[in-house]
Design a protein around this motif. Structure first.
Motif, mmCIF file in Angstrom:
data_model
loop_
_atom_site.group_PDB
_atom_site.id
_atom_site.type_symbol
_atom_site.label_atom_id
_atom_site.label_comp_id
_atom_site.label_asym_id
_atom_site.label_seq_id
_atom_site.Cartn_x
_atom_site.Cartn_y
_atom_site.Cartn_z
ATOM 1 N N VAL A 212 21.864 1.671 22.235
ATOM 2 C CA VAL A 212 21.379 0.959 21.056
ATOM 3 C C VAL A 212 20.471 -0.174 21.500
ATOM 4 C CG1 VAL A 212 23.448 -0.510 21.002
ATOM 5 C CG2 VAL A 212 22.088 -0.223 18.926
ATOM 6 N N TRP A 213 19.435 -0.451 20.694
ATOM 7 C CA TRP A 213 18.468 -1.499 21.001
ATOM 8 C C TRP A 213 18.323 -2.441 19.808
ATOM 9 C CZ3 TRP A 213 18.161 3.571 22.219
ATOM 10 C CH2 TRP A 213 17.985 3.922 23.573
ATOM 11 N N LEU A 214 18.092 -3.721 20.103
ATOM 12 C CA LEU A 214 17.974 -4.767 19.090
ATOM 13 C C LEU A 214 16.652 -5.493 19.296
ATOM 14 C CD1 LEU A 214 20.895 -7.269 18.283
ATOM 15 C CD2 LEU A 214 18.522 -7.990 18.297
ATOM 16 N N ALA A 215 15.850 -5.609 18.236
ATOM 17 C CA ALA A 215 14.529 -6.229 18.308
ATOM 18 C C ALA A 215 14.583 -7.660 17.798
ATOM 19 C CB ALA A 215 13.527 -5.432 17.485
ATOM 20 N N ARG A 223 11.717 -10.290 22.196
ATOM 21 C CA ARG A 223 12.539 -9.586 23.169
ATOM 22 C C ARG A 223 13.169 -8.331 22.558
ATOM 23 N NH1 ARG A 223 16.591 -13.638 25.941
ATOM 24 N NH2 ARG A 223 17.506 -13.671 23.856
ATOM 25 N N VAL A 224 13.628 -7.440 23.450
ATOM 26 C CA VAL A 224 14.391 -6.263 23.054
ATOM 27 C C VAL A 224 15.664 -6.237 23.877
ATOM 28 C CG1 VAL A 224 14.441 -3.757 22.889
ATOM 29 C CG2 VAL A 224 12.303 -4.977 22.440
ATOM 30 N N LEU A 225 16.801 -6.219 23.195
ATOM 31 C CA LEU A 225 18.096 -6.156 23.849
ATOM 32 C C LEU A 225 18.584 -4.711 23.845
ATOM 33 C CD1 LEU A 225 17.755 -9.153 22.813
ATOM 34 C CD2 LEU A 225 20.244 -9.270 22.784
ATOM 35 N N HIS A 226 19.284 -4.310 24.905
ATOM 36 C CA HIS A 226 19.790 -2.944 25.023
ATOM 37 C C HIS A 226 21.266 -2.943 25.409
ATOM 38 C CE1 HIS A 226 20.687 0.653 27.658
ATOM 39 N NE2 HIS A 226 20.457 1.198 26.481
#
Length: 366
Positions: A212-215, A223-226
């Protein structure tokens, strides 16, 4: 993100619900597994919805079935390819801003209402919208939920803007019937002013059973969190999309598998330019590269075309752009206004946005 920034991105536009059919030809793109190596993508076709709601939430199930969620608590469903839409809005939801919807089929769907405190809610239906059950209501005034995603019919996540300096993750294991807040020990600290954008239902996306990724935007960098374990532990990477302002950052993500992804965004204000509005990754989000020819303006939604390893669509208020090289270069193919886009495995894409706009992009093999 400041309260002013949050207030701005909750605003919606709604005028006329009368929508006329309009088609725009899109050229053929490479197809994975097609005998002649090409897929005919088809044309956008606007459908009649008889509403002026703004639909930022969209869930395409297949060529015939899709759900849309929007302003004034509006939920629409079609089961005939968009020829007709049924209003299946939850009772008493007119004051809610529905910004995301995840649908499993023609009968089961989960919608997210956004806002501060108790305005953030999750509702679920098992009978095509005939009845709805509220399965979560946020009671923390510091939380503001933006997006949700599902890995399968049972496991899903929703995310809130930072609380006590970290993004808050909500988890379900029973298809959205019950939810629990996950521990934040594995979540990196948020940047000052950083938050997510509830603009297209694509600030939290998943691919496969656990990734899952969070923008993000609003902070000094976008940033993009994974997470590779359904939201328990996260890594973070800077994107190339400009931020540094509450109106700028990454607005939408799409991953065609656990490694190849596209990010789109920019500055949603009409009078502001959006340079470097797209970025790509080939390593699961550990590193991002700027598109060499990005979309010309802010884009809030993005989706990979079915049966293609290199073609995708990006949408925003000023148009639709197409890439046929995995997100490195883009060109505008339509100037209609859309907020989000979603595609299905059986060869169709849908888009939705302001003034009741919902369109279907049929796809057929050439």
């Amino acid at each position: 993100m400041t309260s002013m920034g949050k207030t701005r991105r909750m605003m919606s536009v709604g005028l006329s619900g009368a929508v006329l059919a309009l088609a725009v030809a899109i050229p053929a793109v490479p197809a994975q597994g097609a005998s002649n190596g090409e897929t005919s993508v088809g044309t956008w076709q606007l459908t009649r919805t008889d509403t002026d709601a703004r639909f930022r939430g969209l869930a395409a199930v297949d060529r015939t079935t899709a759900w849309a969620a929007g302003s004034k608590g509006t939920v629409l469903r079609t089961t005939d390819g968009g020829r007709s839409w049924r209003n299946v809005s939850p009772p008493g939801a007119a004051e809610l801003e529905l910004r995301d919807v995840e649908a499993f089929d023609a009968r089961r769907a989960v919608v997210l209402a956004i806002g501060e405190g108790e305005a953030s809610r999750v509702l679920r239906t098992d009978d095509g919208g005939a009845t709805w059950t509220e399965s979560f209501r946020n009671t923390d005034p510091r939380a503001f939920y933006d997006c949700l995603t599902f890995f399968d019919h049972r496991h899903g996540l929703a995310m809130s803007d930072p609380v006590d300096g970290k993004y808050r993750i909500l988890s379900t294991r029973d298809g959205g019937r019950t939810w629990e807040v996950l521990p934040d020990a594995g979540m990196p600290a948020a940047l000052p002013g950083e938050a997510a954008f509830a603009a297209s239902g694509q600030c939290l996306v998943s691919s496969g059973p656990k990734d899952v990724w969070l923008a993000t935007g609003g902070g000094a960098t976008a940033r993009v969190l994974h997470s590779g374990d359904r939201g328990l532990n996260w890594t973070v990477a800077e994107s190339t999309i400009p931020a540094g302002d509450p109106a700028r950052g990454v607005f939408g993500l799409a991953f065609r598998d656990r490694t190849h992804g596209i990010a789109v965004g920019g500055d949603y204000r009409k009078d502001q330019p959006s340079p470097r509005a797209a970025a790509v990754t080939g390593d699961g989000g550990r590193g991002w590269s700027a598109a060499s020819v990005p979309p010309p303006a802010y884009r809030s939604g993005v989706a990979w075309l079915p049966h293609s390893r290199s073609a995708a669509l990006a949408v925003g208020p000023t148009g639709t752009d197409l890439t046929t090289d995995g997100g490195r270069t883009w060109r505008t193919i339509d100037t209609g206004s859309y907020d989000t886009v979603d595609c299905t495995r059986d060869g169709a894409c849908w888009a939705s946005g302001e003034k009741g706009r919902i369109a279907r992009l049929g796809q057929s093999r050439s």
